[in-house]
Design a protein around this motif. Structure first.
Motif, PDB file in Angstrom:
ATOM      1  N   GLU A   1      14.009   4.435  -4.035  1.00 26.15           N
ATOM      2  CA  GLU A   1      14.550   3.081  -4.015  1.00 26.15           C
ATOM      3  C   GLU A   1      15.701   2.945  -4.996  1.00 26.15           C
ATOM      4  OE1 GLU A   1       9.939   2.475  -3.734  1.00 26.15           O
ATOM      5  OE2 GLU A   1      11.353   3.729  -4.859  1.00 26.15           O
ATOM      6  N   SER A   2      16.626   2.069  -4.670  1.00 28.26           N
ATOM      7  CA  SER A   2      17.728   1.746  -5.569  1.00 28.26           C
ATOM      8  C   SER A   2      18.198   0.336  -5.264  1.00 28.26           C
ATOM      9  CB  SER A   2      18.879   2.745  -5.410  1.00 28.26           C
ATOM     10  OG  SER A   2      19.385   2.715  -4.093  1.00 28.26           O
ATOM     11  N   GLY A   3      19.013  -0.196  -6.180  1.00 33.02           N
ATOM     12  CA  GLY A   3      19.607  -1.507  -5.953  1.00 33.02           C
ATOM     13  C   GLY A   3      18.968  -2.642  -6.720  1.00 33.02           C
ATOM     14  N   GLY A   4      17.896  -2.371  -7.439  1.00 29.14           N
ATOM     15  CA  GLY A   4      17.277  -3.422  -8.228  1.00 29.14           C
ATOM     16  C   GLY A   4      18.117  -3.788  -9.434  1.00 29.14           C
TER      17      GLY A   4
ATOM     18  N   ARG B   1       2.978   6.410   9.283  1.00 31.24           N
ATOM     19  CA  ARG B   1       2.870   6.761  10.694  1.00 31.24           C
ATOM     20  C   ARG B   1       1.394   6.786  11.036  1.00 31.24           C
ATOM     21  NH1 ARG B   1       5.156   8.391  15.165  1.00 31.24           N
ATOM     22  NH2 ARG B   1       4.299  10.084  16.399  1.00 31.24           N
ATOM     23  N   TYR B   2       1.057   6.241  12.170  1.00 34.13           N
ATOM     24  CA  TYR B   2      -0.329   6.153  12.601  1.00 34.13           C
ATOM     25  C   TYR B   2      -0.613   7.210  13.659  1.00 34.13           C
ATOM     26  CZ  TYR B   2       0.056   1.613  10.312  1.00 34.13           C
ATOM     27  OH  TYR B   2       0.276   0.614   9.406  1.00 34.13           O
ATOM     28  N   GLY B   3      -1.910   7.459  13.864  1.00 33.75           N
ATOM     29  CA  GLY B   3      -2.312   8.374  14.914  1.00 33.75           C
ATOM     30  C   GLY B   3      -2.191   9.818  14.492  1.00 33.75           C
ATOM     31  N   PHE B   4      -1.911  10.686  15.459  1.00 35.91           N
ATOM     32  CA  PHE B   4      -1.823  12.112  15.191  1.00 35.91           C
ATOM     33  C   PHE B   4      -0.724  12.379  14.177  1.00 35.91           C
ATOM     34  CE2 PHE B   4      -2.571  16.452  15.929  1.00 35.91           C
ATOM     35  CZ  PHE B   4      -1.344  17.075  15.882  1.00 35.91           C
ATOM     36  N   GLY B   5      -1.051  13.149  13.149  1.00 32.97           N
ATOM     37  CA  GLY B   5      -0.069  13.447  12.114  1.00 32.97           C
ATOM     38  C   GLY B   5       0.225  12.270  11.215  1.00 32.97           C
ATOM     39  N   ALA B   6      -0.760  11.380  11.053  1.00 35.45           N
ATOM     40  CA  ALA B   6      -0.554  10.157  10.277  1.00 35.45           C
ATOM     41  C   ALA B   6      -0.198  10.460   8.824  1.00 35.45           C
ATOM     42  CB  ALA B   6      -1.809   9.297  10.335  1.00 35.45           C
ATOM     43  N   TYR B   7       0.613   9.558   8.240  1.00 37.70           N
ATOM     44  CA  TYR B   7       0.920   9.670   6.824  1.00 37.70           C
ATOM     45  C   TYR B   7       1.220   8.297   6.251  1.00 37.70           C
ATOM     46  CZ  TYR B   7       5.626   9.951   8.882  1.00 37.70           C
ATOM     47  OH  TYR B   7       6.755   9.737   9.625  1.00 37.70           O
ATOM     48  N   ASN B   8       1.214   8.223   4.925  1.00 34.42           N
ATOM     49  CA  ASN B   8       1.447   6.972   4.207  1.00 34.42           C
ATOM     50  C   ASN B   8       2.038   7.331   2.846  1.00 34.42           C
ATOM     51  OD1 ASN B   8       1.424   4.317   3.337  1.00 34.42           O
ATOM     52  ND2 ASN B   8      -0.748   4.294   2.844  1.00 34.42           N
ATOM     53  N   TYR B   9       3.338   7.146   2.702  1.00 35.78           N
ATOM     54  CA  TYR B   9       4.042   7.543   1.489  1.00 35.78           C
ATOM     55  C   TYR B   9       4.657   6.346   0.783  1.00 35.78           C
ATOM     56  CZ  TYR B   9       3.772  12.255   3.498  1.00 35.78           C
ATOM     57  OH  TYR B   9       3.336  13.441   4.028  1.00 35.78           O
ATOM     58  N   TRP B  10       4.782   6.472  -0.550  1.00 39.84           N
ATOM     59  CA  TRP B  10       5.345   5.397  -1.382  1.00 39.84           C
ATOM     60  C   TRP B  10       6.479   5.923  -2.236  1.00 39.84           C
ATOM     61  CZ3 TRP B  10       3.620   0.419  -0.969  1.00 39.84           C
ATOM     62  CH2 TRP B  10       2.410   0.219  -0.290  1.00 39.84           C
ATOM     63  N   GLY B  11       7.439   5.044  -2.497  1.00 41.14           N
ATOM     64  CA  GLY B  11       8.456   5.344  -3.475  1.00 41.14           C
ATOM     65  C   GLY B  11       7.981   4.981  -4.865  1.00 41.14           C
TER      66      GLY B  11
END
Length: 118
Positions: free
Chosen positions: A6-9, A99-109
């Motif tokens: 992230e940037s711009g704050g 991304r949900y379902g097959f190959g799901a992921y959940n990433y954060w900055g």
């Protein structure tokens, strides 16, 4: 290796504007659902806005009409245009890729600080 940067704050006066960016790498950005969250001191993290892989958008009631979420798949980047900022918008803003379902992921900055103050 997945990275969401992230940037711009920054510091802005009430009524001002900022544009946040989230640059993604290590994921197939175009098929990822993206979102902005924020967390104010002493409060739980809350959803600000979402944009699906098909560019369908949704906003928290508190930011509707003031914030605009968008994405540029060619640049692997998501944006949050924030207008008419209020002190209540002060928080750390986080980028999320999911991304949900097959190959799901959940990433954060790592987050970017937005402070609205006179």
């Amino acid at each position: 290796q997945v990275q969401l940067v992230e940037s711009g704050g920054g510091l802005v006066q009430p009524g001002g504007s900022l544009r946040l960016s989230c640059a993604a790498s290590g994921i197939i950005f175009s098929i990822s659902d993206m979102a902005w969250y924020r967390q104010a001191p002493g409060k739980q993290r809350e959803l600000v806005a979402t944009i699906t892989s098909r560019s369908s958008t949704n906003y928290a009631d508190s930011v509707k009409g003031r914030f605009t979420i968008s994405r540029d798949n060619a640049k692997n980047t998501m944006y949050l245009q924030m207008n008419s900022l209020k002190p209540a918008d002060t928080a750390v803003y986080y980028c999320n890729a999911r991304r949900y379902g097959f190959g799901a992921y959940n990433y954060w900055g790592q987050g970017t600080q937005v402070t609205v103050s006179s």
